[in-house]
Motif scaffolding. Sequence first.
Motif, PDB file in Angstrom:
ATOM      1  N   GLU A 170       0.833  -1.206   0.000  1.00  0.00           N
ATOM      2  CA  GLU A 170       0.000   0.000   0.000  1.00  0.00           C
ATOM      3  C   GLU A 170       0.867   1.255   0.000  1.00  0.00           C
ATOM      4  O   GLU A 170       0.569   2.235  -0.699  1.00  0.00           O
ATOM      5  N   VAL A 171       1.956   1.233   0.764  1.00  0.00           N
ATOM      6  CA  VAL A 171       2.850   2.395   0.805  1.00  0.00           C
ATOM      7  C   VAL A 171       3.555   2.573  -0.536  1.00  0.00           C
ATOM      8  O   VAL A 171       3.754   3.696  -1.007  1.00  0.00           O
ATOM      9  N   LEU A 172       3.929   1.467  -1.174  1.00  0.00           N
ATOM     10  CA  LEU A 172       4.571   1.530  -2.486  1.00  0.00           C
ATOM     11  C   LEU A 172       3.662   2.181  -3.520  1.00  0.00           C
ATOM     12  O   LEU A 172       4.076   3.085  -4.259  1.00  0.00           O
ATOM     13  N   VAL A 173       2.425   1.721  -3.566  1.00  0.00           N
ATOM     14  CA  VAL A 173       1.469   2.258  -4.542  1.00  0.00           C
ATOM     15  C   VAL A 173       1.222   3.741  -4.289  1.00  0.00           C
ATOM     16  O   VAL A 173       1.228   4.561  -5.215  1.00  0.00           O
ATOM     17  N   LEU A 200      11.893   1.399  -6.710  1.00  0.00           N
ATOM     18  CA  LEU A 200      11.463   1.447  -5.315  1.00  0.00           C
ATOM     19  C   LEU A 200      11.400   0.047  -4.715  1.00  0.00           C
ATOM     20  O   LEU A 200      11.778  -0.163  -3.559  1.00  0.00           O
ATOM     21  N   ILE A 201      10.921  -0.908  -5.506  1.00  0.00           N
ATOM     22  CA  ILE A 201      10.830  -2.291  -5.022  1.00  0.00           C
ATOM     23  C   ILE A 201      12.225  -2.848  -4.741  1.00  0.00           C
ATOM     24  O   ILE A 201      12.471  -3.453  -3.694  1.00  0.00           O
ATOM     25  N   ARG A 202      13.165  -2.620  -5.688  1.00  0.00           N
ATOM     26  CA  ARG A 202      14.523  -3.141  -5.502  1.00  0.00           C
ATOM     27  C   ARG A 202      15.210  -2.505  -4.296  1.00  0.00           C
ATOM     28  O   ARG A 202      15.880  -3.189  -3.512  1.00  0.00           O
ATOM     29  N   ILE A 203      15.052  -1.181  -4.140  1.00  0.00           N
ATOM     30  CA  ILE A 203      15.696  -0.492  -3.025  1.00  0.00           C
ATOM     31  C   ILE A 203      15.082  -0.938  -1.697  1.00  0.00           C
ATOM     32  O   ILE A 203      15.791  -1.158  -0.706  1.00  0.00           O
ATOM     33  N   SER A 204      13.764  -1.098  -1.654  1.00  0.00           N
ATOM     34  CA  SER A 204      13.086  -1.562  -0.436  1.00  0.00           C
ATOM     35  C   SER A 204      13.570  -2.954  -0.050  1.00  0.00           C
ATOM     36  O   SER A 204      13.841  -3.230   1.131  1.00  0.00           O
ATOM     37  N   GLN A 205      13.689  -3.825  -1.034  1.00  0.00           N
ATOM     38  CA  GLN A 205      14.178  -5.181  -0.749  1.00  0.00           C
ATOM     39  C   GLN A 205      15.636  -5.156  -0.285  1.00  0.00           C
ATOM     40  O   GLN A 205      16.022  -5.924   0.593  1.00  0.00           O
ATOM     41  N   ALA A 206      16.436  -4.260  -0.875  1.00  0.00           N
ATOM     42  CA  ALA A 206      17.836  -4.157  -0.483  1.00  0.00           C
ATOM     43  C   ALA A 206      17.968  -3.688   0.967  1.00  0.00           C
ATOM     44  O   ALA A 206      18.824  -4.178   1.716  1.00  0.00           O
ATOM     45  N   LEU A 207      17.116  -2.737   1.363  1.00  0.00           N
ATOM     46  CA  LEU A 207      17.155  -2.240   2.738  1.00  0.00           C
ATOM     47  C   LEU A 207      16.812  -3.347   3.731  1.00  0.00           C
ATOM     48  O   LEU A 207      17.430  -3.465   4.794  1.00  0.00           O
ATOM     49  N   ALA A 208      15.804  -4.161   3.381  1.00  0.00           N
ATOM     50  CA  ALA A 208      15.443  -5.286   4.248  1.00  0.00           C
ATOM     51  C   ALA A 208      16.557  -6.330   4.259  1.00  0.00           C
ATOM     52  O   ALA A 208      16.874  -6.913   5.306  1.00  0.00           O
ATOM     53  N   PRO A 218       6.877  -1.251   5.741  1.00  0.00           N
ATOM     54  CA  PRO A 218       6.551   0.091   5.247  1.00  0.00           C
ATOM     55  C   PRO A 218       7.684   1.088   5.466  1.00  0.00           C
ATOM     56  O   PRO A 218       7.885   1.998   4.659  1.00  0.00           O
ATOM     57  N   ARG A 219       8.462   0.905   6.549  1.00  0.00           N
ATOM     58  CA  ARG A 219       9.585   1.806   6.816  1.00  0.00           C
ATOM     59  C   ARG A 219      10.641   1.693   5.722  1.00  0.00           C
ATOM     60  O   ARG A 219      11.245   2.694   5.322  1.00  0.00           O
ATOM     61  N   ASP A 220      10.878   0.477   5.214  1.00  0.00           N
ATOM     62  CA  ASP A 220      11.826   0.284   4.105  1.00  0.00           C
ATOM     63  C   ASP A 220      11.344   1.038   2.856  1.00  0.00           C
ATOM     64  O   ASP A 220      12.140   1.678   2.161  1.00  0.00           O
ATOM     65  N   VAL A 221      10.053   0.953   2.600  1.00  0.00           N
ATOM     66  CA  VAL A 221       9.485   1.615   1.428  1.00  0.00           C
ATOM     67  C   VAL A 221       9.589   3.137   1.563  1.00  0.00           C
ATOM     68  O   VAL A 221       9.938   3.836   0.611  1.00  0.00           O
ATOM     69  N   GLN A 222       9.284   3.638   2.752  1.00  0.00           N
ATOM     70  CA  GLN A 222       9.374   5.094   2.967  1.00  0.00           C
ATOM     71  C   GLN A 222      10.787   5.609   2.785  1.00  0.00           C
ATOM     72  O   GLN A 222      11.009   6.690   2.226  1.00  0.00           O
TER      73      GLN A 222
END
Length: 226
Positions: A170-173, A200-208, A218-222
């Motif tokens: 939801e945060v990504l969208v 955004l998806i790749r960076i969020s996954q990298a952070l996790a 959601p914090r990774d996405v933000q």
Amino acid sequence: MGLTASVVRDPETKEMVLESGALVLSDNGICCIDEFDKMSDTTRAILHEAMEQQTVSVTKAGIIATLNARTSILASANPVESRYNAKMSVVENIKLPPTLLSRFDLIYLILDKPNADSDRRLARHLVSLYHAGAGQKAAEEGTVDQAFLRDYIAFARGSIQPEIGQEAVEVLVGGYLEMRALGGRGAKTISATPRQLESLIRISQALAKMRLETIVTPRDVQEAIR
């Protein structure tokens, strides 16, 4: 050698053979490109396929081939006037095609502003490289052992494949829609495309993955959106 591949004549067999370029040699690694702004448009256009499809197509001297180029590209460029103009936007300073810029997940603006503390640290570091006891310099407090860091990264890359939770979706969208609304307002901004959503998806996954987490929060996405 070039970026993709060249066709050369083998000195022994006299047959035409393919010689791998930088992108192909960097398969499953990182290809570093300096003076990115000095490259011709034709040369930069070669990167489109490599960055989008992770392959390089070659059609030369009767040889037709598709080579793997599963590489990350790290490039550096200077502003168009060799000095950053604060009165112009980042897009106007870089002057690279939007079709190419949109293929990069991250773009960092690095300004060389005089600062006594950072300049002193840089100067000491450069001088230490030529110091007689440079090789015996003790590790600074708070640094991580290089071997441990290498093993940590290798484990994270090979064993951790984070999935995106429903809250993160939801945060990504929502973040992507905001980026779409902000972009495209004149020449100073570039409208976001589905490539930015993939970024955004790749960076969020990298952070996790850096935390060895299996779920993207959601914090990774933000943080990726920021």
